[in-house]
Design a protein around this motif. Sequence first.
Motif, mmCIF file in Angstrom:
data_model
loop_
_atom_site.group_PDB
_atom_site.id
_atom_site.type_symbol
_atom_site.label_atom_id
_atom_site.label_comp_id
_atom_site.label_asym_id
_atom_site.label_seq_id
_atom_site.Cartn_x
_atom_site.Cartn_y
_atom_site.Cartn_z
ATOM 1 N N GLU B 40 0.839 -1.197 0.000
ATOM 2 C CA GLU B 40 0.000 0.000 0.000
ATOM 3 C C GLU B 40 0.882 1.257 0.000
ATOM 4 O O GLU B 40 2.015 1.229 0.458
ATOM 5 C CB GLU B 40 -0.926 -0.007 1.222
ATOM 6 N N SER B 41 0.336 2.338 -0.517
ATOM 7 C CA SER B 41 1.103 3.580 -0.617
ATOM 8 C C SER B 41 0.876 4.476 0.594
ATOM 9 O O SER B 41 -0.209 4.500 1.175
ATOM 10 C CB SER B 41 0.719 4.351 -1.883
ATOM 11 N N TYR B 42 1.913 5.188 0.952
ATOM 12 C CA TYR B 42 1.861 6.183 2.027
ATOM 13 C C TYR B 42 2.247 7.521 1.419
ATOM 14 O O TYR B 42 3.226 7.604 0.667
ATOM 15 C CB TYR B 42 2.860 5.798 3.123
ATOM 16 N N LEU B 43 1.488 8.566 1.738
ATOM 17 C CA LEU B 43 1.797 9.909 1.230
ATOM 18 C C LEU B 43 1.792 10.904 2.371
ATOM 19 O O LEU B 43 0.913 10.853 3.241
ATOM 20 C CB LEU B 43 0.729 10.390 0.245
ATOM 21 N N PRO B 63 0.658 3.543 -16.366
ATOM 22 C CA PRO B 63 -0.133 4.295 -15.397
ATOM 23 C C PRO B 63 -0.720 3.506 -14.230
ATOM 24 O O PRO B 63 -0.993 4.100 -13.180
ATOM 25 C CB PRO B 63 -1.274 4.863 -16.255
ATOM 26 N N ASP B 64 -0.951 2.208 -14.370
ATOM 27 C CA ASP B 64 -1.802 1.522 -13.391
ATOM 28 C C ASP B 64 -1.307 1.648 -11.956
ATOM 29 O O ASP B 64 -2.074 1.977 -11.056
ATOM 30 C CB ASP B 64 -2.012 0.054 -13.780
ATOM 31 N N SER B 65 -0.023 1.400 -11.725
ATOM 32 C CA SER B 65 0.463 1.427 -10.344
ATOM 33 C C SER B 65 0.606 2.857 -9.828
ATOM 34 O O SER B 65 0.732 3.081 -8.629
ATOM 35 C CB SER B 65 1.793 0.680 -10.222
ATOM 36 N N PHE B 67 -1.682 5.282 -10.443
ATOM 37 C CA PHE B 67 -2.970 5.964 -10.430
ATOM 38 C C PHE B 67 -3.513 6.221 -9.029
ATOM 39 O O PHE B 67 -3.945 7.337 -8.708
ATOM 40 C CB PHE B 67 -3.987 5.158 -11.241
ATOM 41 N N LEU B 68 -3.506 5.203 -8.174
ATOM 42 C CA LEU B 68 -4.084 5.360 -6.840
ATOM 43 C C LEU B 68 -3.306 6.397 -6.017
ATOM 44 O O LEU B 68 -3.926 7.281 -5.406
ATOM 45 C CB LEU B 68 -4.146 3.980 -6.166
ATOM 46 N N PRO B 69 -1.953 6.357 -6.004
ATOM 47 C CA PRO B 69 -1.228 7.439 -5.311
ATOM 48 C C PRO B 69 -1.580 8.828 -5.858
ATOM 49 O O PRO B 69 -1.640 9.797 -5.097
ATOM 50 C CB PRO B 69 0.246 7.101 -5.569
ATOM 51 N N MET B 71 -4.514 9.751 -7.077
ATOM 52 C CA MET B 71 -5.826 10.082 -6.493
ATOM 53 C C MET B 71 -5.659 10.517 -5.030
ATOM 54 O O MET B 71 -6.289 11.476 -4.581
ATOM 55 C CB MET B 71 -6.755 8.850 -6.544
ATOM 56 N N PHE B 72 -4.806 9.777 -4.290
ATOM 57 C CA PHE B 72 -4.571 10.128 -2.882
ATOM 58 C C PHE B 72 -3.992 11.534 -2.762
ATOM 59 O O PHE B 72 -4.377 12.306 -1.889
ATOM 60 C CB PHE B 72 -3.587 9.132 -2.231
ATOM 61 N N ALA B 75 -6.723 14.267 -3.679
ATOM 62 C CA ALA B 75 -7.762 14.361 -2.641
ATOM 63 C C ALA B 75 -7.190 14.983 -1.366
ATOM 64 O O ALA B 75 -7.856 15.785 -0.703
ATOM 65 C CB ALA B 75 -8.336 12.972 -2.354
ATOM 66 N N LEU B 115 -12.491 9.707 -13.898
ATOM 67 C CA LEU B 115 -11.837 9.618 -12.586
ATOM 68 C C LEU B 115 -10.898 10.807 -12.362
ATOM 69 O O LEU B 115 -10.849 11.384 -11.278
ATOM 70 C CB LEU B 115 -11.058 8.299 -12.459
#
Lengths: 299, 299
Positions: B40-43, B63-65, B67-69, B71-72, B75, B115
């Motif tokens: 999991e990613s930490y920011l 892009p896939d890996s 993308f979620l960071p 978005m984090f 946000a 998204l």
Amino acid sequence: MVKHLPLLFSPQNHPLMQALCAKLPAEQGKLLIRRFPDGESYLKIDTDVRQRQCLVLADLSNPDSKFLPLMFLAATLKELGASAVGLVAPYLSYMRQDIRFHEGEAVTSKIFASLISEKFDWLVTVDPHLHRYHSLDEIYSIPRRVVQGAPVLAEWLAGIENVLLVGPDAESEQWVSKIAALGEHPFVVGEKTRHGDRNVSITLPDISAFTGKKAVIIDDVVSSGHTVLECLGALQRAGFTTVDCACVHGIFTDGIDQVLRDKGIRKLVSCNTVVHPSNALDVSALLVTPINVFLEEAD
Amino acid sequence: MVKHLPLLFSPQNHPLMQALCAKLPAEQGKLLIRRFPDGESYLKIDTDVRQRQCLVLADLSNPDSKFLPLMFLAATLKELGASAVGLVAPYLSYMRQDIRFHEGEAVTSKIFASLISEKFDWLVTVDPHLHRYHSLDEIYSIPRRVVQGAPVLAEWLAGIENVLLVGPDAESEQWVSKIAALGEHPFVVGEKTRHGDRNVSITLPDISAFTGKKAVIIDDVVSSGHTVLECLGALQRAGFTTVDCACVHGIFTDGIDQVLRDKGIRKLVSCNTVVHPSNALDVSALLVTPINVFLEEAD
């Protein structure tokens, strides 16, 4: 009019697929996922989903690279006319960062939950790592049902006599106390001091009264394995020679499961929520009831 | 009251960071991103962003890996009080699957755009791969500005005499024709037949009138490199001995850039939109104008 069964899709060919299709009124939907040479994902749904309830069975361990394809799948099922799209995530990721421990941190659990809640209609999961949250209700806005892995762990423990259950830290107490109650086993809970992601120390209470028993370390998630390793060391120093470990979700980063065995863990078992050779405990029967509730509600 | 500069964050330490900070009224924000052992990613954002405009400079290749960071980050900037969060994506991914070629396919460009549009306030990019879409307006709902790489490619070509520009296929025609017009070079466009992700064939028109010129293959994106390889082969069979290749976005999967050189590409250059050793063309000056428009509008 022919009544069609709900369709179950899995982006990662999750091992629970066959068991769930056998136990649910559901059939497997055909899904093709691959990566283009440029690293982008391609998805194709090869079953007609119009006006059918769809379930996505997703492995969310190591979630980052799996997330975007999951969003593509949920959105496309809706676009193609699925009547509802539920998420069956036996392991629910991004539950750990549940507050801003330090100024400026991303509270990833909330952001992740909000992205999932936008694309799915309901969620079923097994033992989410609820620590400071009391319930998934605090972060997931969609209807959700939680399955407890305790019964399958308790059933497995019934085959071992004369055991002491050991929760390595306060976070594990909710699991170990529940399982201990189910099997009428004694249990103790240690105290964890975290010095870094992979650097923790465990202090156990005085357990000299239990010497001679088989110790079984119980935890909800084993990822880096350092908590279990430290707990094993504390038990060995306290004179315990037989130490097993049972967890709900076994992520076992960097082959740590082999290290755990090498250091003296006799039996290492996990539920089949995250694919791993240690999977010995089947949660499929537990998942069926809450999934059926959602399927029947939507019917 | 002190007027604070906008803040620029980059999850991947994009090489354009320094140039953009120097050319924009902006300063670099401090950002820590790492992965936990469980994947999991930490920011953590280490600059006070309250009431400040923020820009995220993101590498969206593979892009896939990432993308979620991303978005984090977006946000969390909003949660922490940023007055606006813009996305500077020099390479915009997920532009290829722009229609449902076959029943059941995910139209990933639309889902990805939606998204991104939810989390960012505006978008600046360089030469998105617009093929069947006429403009990003068709899929991105946020304000957006597109920079054309043609001027920097044309400037680079000005240093080479006696050239024939070659677009391998119809999709590349918009780029090659624009660059040809800027430098008054002759150009031709080939015809591509696609047999698979990595299996294409290229047919060139009769180019015997241009023998003796230096051929320069021009494309917007080079990823698997097979289109360029086939185009090179066709040029070699037509008697061209000097063949260069210039692209806007050089992804160069699986070390294909070395294969291209080994097979006879003399000079291989790309813009610094995707980090790669072939980056010889700087787009930072081109990016400054549209970014400034957004910064001034929001001010």
